[in-house]
Write an enzyme that holds these catalytic residues in place. Structure first.
Site: not given
Length: 286
Positions: A2-3
């Site tokens: 995830p960013e």
């Protein structure tokens, strides 16, 4: 992994459903989920029990739960597949449930850390004077942080003597940008991923930074990017930004700007997606 947008979506959910609640009990169901807490699962559970969760915080891709009245925080490492879910207490356990946190109230929900691949985990850490868990004190501010220093970023970018995508993924320069959003911002800026940072003028790097912010804000509006069931928000819902991607994952599809087939190239054990016409490579990278 995830960013920033995906982690921020989770943070907002935790702020709504967990902030201000006091921990009644903690169950550590898999030792790897607390491997970053050297004292082990029993110590983690004992120290967290009775504490009240403050407003969840984030810097870049890092998420933590400060404990009210204490210089301590629970740092969440989502890794490749970690999920922080708020579930009804009576809901069946997920197959890969690793940690359960029950609360001392009548809300009827609990916090669950679920992690299929066990690369993530939770750990307790002392806070720095700035309120960050000490193990992430070196992480730069992210581009959505109101205190992000643009002038310092531009100077560091030119002095780094690297290529532009490497610089975007350097968490000591700017945090929260990962492979997906780097490719999206570079496509919007019409920059090739191997463009040397020393060749970027101040206006050009400011334009790129603006595109980084725009693509992250656009992703936030639709809950982030989900390519499979592993990334979800605290209610188990997937984000939909993958339907709006202009570069990432679009190999051989027409560029949305000029119609040229998009290309994919191996890059640092990842892939880079770009338009060969809109994002012409520097000579050394041709």
């Amino acid at each position: 992994m995830p960013e920033l947008p995906e982690v921020e979506v989770v943070r907002r959910g935790l702020e709504r459903w967990v902030a201000g609640r006091t921990v009644e009990a903690v169950e550590v169901l898999h030792p790897r989920a607390v491997r970053r807490h050297p004292a082990g699962g029993a110590d983690f559970a004992a120290r967290l029990t009775g504490e009240t969760i403050g407003v969840p915080q984030r810097r870049g891709k890092y998420l933590w739960l400060p404990l009210e009245g204490r210089d301590l925080s629970v740092l969440g490492h989502l890794g490749m597949s970690g999920q922080l879910l708020v579930q009804p207490e009576e809901a069946p356990d997920e197959k890969h449930l690793r940690i359960r946190v029950r609360f001392r109230d009548t809300a009827g929900t609990e916090l669950r850390f679920v992690d299929q691949r066990t690369f993530g985990g939770l750990s307790l850490h002392e806070n720095t004077p700035d309120g960050l868990p000490d193990v992430i004190a070196h992480i730069a501010r992210d581009p959505l942080d109101p205190l992000f220093d643009e002038a310092a970023y531009h100077a560091a970018l030119r002095a780094k003597r690297t290529t532009v995508k490497r610089a975007l993924l350097d968490q000591s320069l700017i945090s929260g940008v990962g492979n997906i959003y780097a490719d999206e911002a570079l496509w919007r800026a019409r920059l090739h991923y191997e463009r040397p940072t020393a060749t970027l003028t101040r206006p050009r790097s400011a334009e790129l930074l603006g595109h980084v912010r725009d693509v992250m804000n656009a992703a936030l509006e639709v809950g982030g990017t989900s390519f499979d069931s592993l990334y979800v928000n605290v209610n188990g819902e997937s984000g939909y930004f993958d339907r709006s991607l202009d570069a990432y994952g679009r190999e051989d599809e027409p560029c949305r700007r000029c119609g040229t087939p998009m290309r994919r190239r191996p890059w640092m054990n990842r892939s880079s997606y770009f338009c060969p016409r809109c994002q012409r490579p520097p000579r050394a990278a041709s």
